[in-house]
Design an enzyme around this catalytic site. Sequence first.
Site, short mmCIF file in Angstrom:
data_model
loop_
_atom_site.label_atom_id
_atom_site.label_comp_id
_atom_site.label_asym_id
_atom_site.label_seq_id
_atom_site.Cartn_x
_atom_site.Cartn_y
_atom_site.Cartn_z
CG HIS A 112 -2.01 0.99 1.15
ND1 HIS A 112 -3.29 0.73 1.58
CD2 HIS A 112 -2.04 2.26 0.68
CE1 HIS A 112 -4.05 1.80 1.39
NE2 HIS A 112 -3.32 2.73 0.85
CD GLU B 51 -4.56 -3.28 0.08
OE1 GLU B 51 -4.14 -2.63 1.04
OE2 GLU B 51 -5.32 -4.25 0.19
CG HIS C 39 -7.84 -2.70 8.11
ND1 HIS C 39 -6.93 -1.85 7.52
CD2 HIS C 39 -7.92 -2.31 9.40
CE1 HIS C 39 -6.49 -0.98 8.41
NE2 HIS C 39 -7.07 -1.23 9.56
#
Length: 237
Positions: free
Chosen positions: A43, A70, A190
């Site tokens: 990310h 991401e 997450h």
Amino acid sequence: MTKLSVNINKIATLRNARGGNIPNVVQVAKDIESFGAEGITVHPRPDERHITYQDVLNLSSALTTEFNIEGNPITKFVNLVLQVKPAQVTLVPDKEDAITSNAGWDTVKHKTYLKEIISVFKENNIRTSIFVDPDPEMIRAAVETGADRIELYTEAYAVSYAKGEKQGVMPYAECARIAHELGLEINAGHDLSLDNIKYFKQQVPHVDEVSIGHALISESLYTGLEKTIQQYLKLLK
Ligand SMILES: CC(=O)[C@@H](O)[C@H](O)COP(=O)(O)O
Ligand SMILES: NCC(=O)COP(=O)(O)O
């Protein structure tokens, strides 16, 4: 079967703490693949607090499993993804100063925007996934964006599970069923962990991939990366 994609953001956090190249992010990613992970997730945030854009370029030529990038689709992120052409891009509506990802897309309000961005990635044969809360309305609207997948944002599940409130998994099971019926593939991520992943896997159908980073890297401090990854793989079978 639910695939495990290991998010290596926190490997880069440790590397950046000293400004050198230890741990070597590319080598750790390759080792994680050799331990059985079916993908690597990164990310790259705008401030490059952990994974840098250069890390993404270095990783893209070294990985042999699925690469999932991401991020919020700001221009420099879109350009990076189009340059790398990973197996998957996951769009996350993070604000630039967010300490971590903390919300899914409003796929009703941002439908046109998402449709335009997603079409660019699809034209480049990149699988698209959009980060969403477990809200049936958001799932139904996600189909109209043209996304291949949704990623169910699992922080609320992790919080409820930690409090012993197992009913917190129910919205995820409902949304997974709706998404599957609508032809969407399903990711999740997450705050998933060794503590909560088994129940999630048991209760939520049709999950193609989970991406796990913060807990997995933290757990690895005690049991090592190889053993930790193999524990996740066993729980995901
Ligand atoms: C989208 C998601 O939930 C995670 O990938 C999250 O973005 C992790 O980011 P940090 O590692 O910066 O907390
Ligand atoms: N998409 C979720 C992810 O990549 C990892 O999230 P976390 O396990 O670091 O919370």
